[in-house]
Design a protein around this motif. Structure first.
Motif, mmCIF file in Angstrom:
data_model
loop_
_atom_site.group_PDB
_atom_site.id
_atom_site.type_symbol
_atom_site.label_atom_id
_atom_site.label_comp_id
_atom_site.label_asym_id
_atom_site.label_seq_id
_atom_site.Cartn_x
_atom_site.Cartn_y
_atom_site.Cartn_z
ATOM 1 N N ILE A 21 -6.934 28.479 0.995
ATOM 2 C CA ILE A 21 -5.966 27.399 0.794
ATOM 3 C C ILE A 21 -6.734 26.146 0.401
ATOM 4 O O ILE A 21 -7.660 25.734 1.105
ATOM 5 N N ALA A 23 -6.433 22.311 0.200
ATOM 6 C CA ALA A 23 -5.572 21.293 0.812
ATOM 7 C C ALA A 23 -5.914 19.908 0.280
ATOM 8 O O ALA A 23 -7.075 19.599 -0.009
ATOM 9 N N ALA A 68 4.216 19.655 5.148
ATOM 10 C CA ALA A 68 3.259 20.427 4.357
ATOM 11 C C ALA A 68 4.022 21.433 3.514
ATOM 12 O O ALA A 68 5.008 22.023 3.969
ATOM 13 N N GLN A 69 3.554 21.610 2.305
ATOM 14 C CA GLN A 69 4.141 22.558 1.363
ATOM 15 C C GLN A 69 3.017 23.462 0.871
ATOM 16 O O GLN A 69 1.959 22.973 0.484
ATOM 17 N N PHE A 70 3.267 24.772 0.876
ATOM 18 C CA PHE A 70 2.249 25.739 0.477
ATOM 19 C C PHE A 70 2.695 26.424 -0.806
ATOM 20 O O PHE A 70 3.717 27.095 -0.833
ATOM 21 N N TRP A 78 -3.609 29.495 -2.361
ATOM 22 C CA TRP A 78 -2.501 28.547 -2.251
ATOM 23 C C TRP A 78 -3.043 27.129 -2.348
ATOM 24 O O TRP A 78 -4.191 26.869 -2.016
ATOM 25 N N ALA A 80 -2.086 23.452 -0.662
ATOM 26 C CA ALA A 80 -1.292 22.814 0.386
ATOM 27 C C ALA A 80 -1.117 21.343 0.041
ATOM 28 O O ALA A 80 -2.091 20.589 -0.004
ATOM 29 N N LEU A 82 -0.062 18.135 1.473
ATOM 30 C CA LEU A 82 0.094 17.546 2.805
ATOM 31 C C LEU A 82 0.515 16.088 2.646
ATOM 32 O O LEU A 82 -0.220 15.290 2.082
ATOM 33 N N LEU A 110 -0.884 23.208 8.476
ATOM 34 C CA LEU A 110 -1.881 23.910 7.682
ATOM 35 C C LEU A 110 -2.605 24.949 8.535
ATOM 36 O O LEU A 110 -2.835 26.082 8.091
ATOM 37 N N LYS A 113 -0.475 28.021 9.009
ATOM 38 C CA LYS A 113 -0.424 28.835 7.793
ATOM 39 C C LYS A 113 -1.740 29.574 7.578
ATOM 40 O O LYS A 113 -1.748 30.762 7.226
#
Length: 160
Positions: A21, A23, A68-70, A78, A80, A82, A110, A113
């Motif tokens: 991920i 971020a 948060a969006q993944f 992915w 993230a 934030l 996060l 996930k």
């Protein structure tokens, strides 16, 4: 507790194997286009499009400080988004828009996930660029939320 690896490199090209991920911190004003997000958008169009939809639909969704969006961008990878910044500022005028409490909350999401996916996390020094934060305030949050849960974290310092 795992350690945070700090390396020179590009966080949009995360190193290592397995689920990952990437971020970053974004604002709650719907603005996208400066700082690290430019590199994200250059590599993948999906995170920006997802963020803009998320912001547009904020009245009926979970968009806001601490959210948060993944966004899946490649198999096993992915981004993230934030939300840890209140608005934006132009230049260095006005108070820093960073919101450490929001970053802390979003890092908790996060971590959930990352544990769910068995993923490592890759990031620039989040909240420390345009948001105006300091790494000595953000790093303990990363340690408490991610490292303490056994999530491997790599922080990238870009050589540009």
């Amino acid at each position: 507790m795992t350690v945070i690896d700090c390396i020179r490199g590009d966080a949009t090209a995360p190193r290592g194997e397995g689920p990952r991920i990437v971020a970053h911190v974004c604002n709650d004003a719907g603005a996208w286009g400066r700082g690290f997000v430019r590199a994200v958008s250059h590599r993948w169009p999906e995170p920006e499009a997802a963020y803009r939809r998320w912001y547009r639909d904020r009245a009926t969704g979970d968009f806001g400080l601490g959210a948060a969006q993944f966004v899946p961008v490649e198999p096993g990878l992915w981004v993230a988004n934030l939300v840890g910044q209140r608005g934006i500022r132009v230049g260095r005028v006005g108070p820093a828009p960073v919101r450490y409490e929001a970053i802390d909350t979003a890092l908790g999401l996060l971590a959930d996930k990352a544990v769910e996916l068995g993923a490592s996390v890759h990031m620039p020094r989040i909240g420390c660029g345009l948001a105006g934060g300091t790494w000595d305030r953000v790093e303990p949050l990363v340690r408490e939320r991610l490292s303490a849960r056994g999530v491997a974290v790599t922080v990238y310092d870009f050589d540009g």
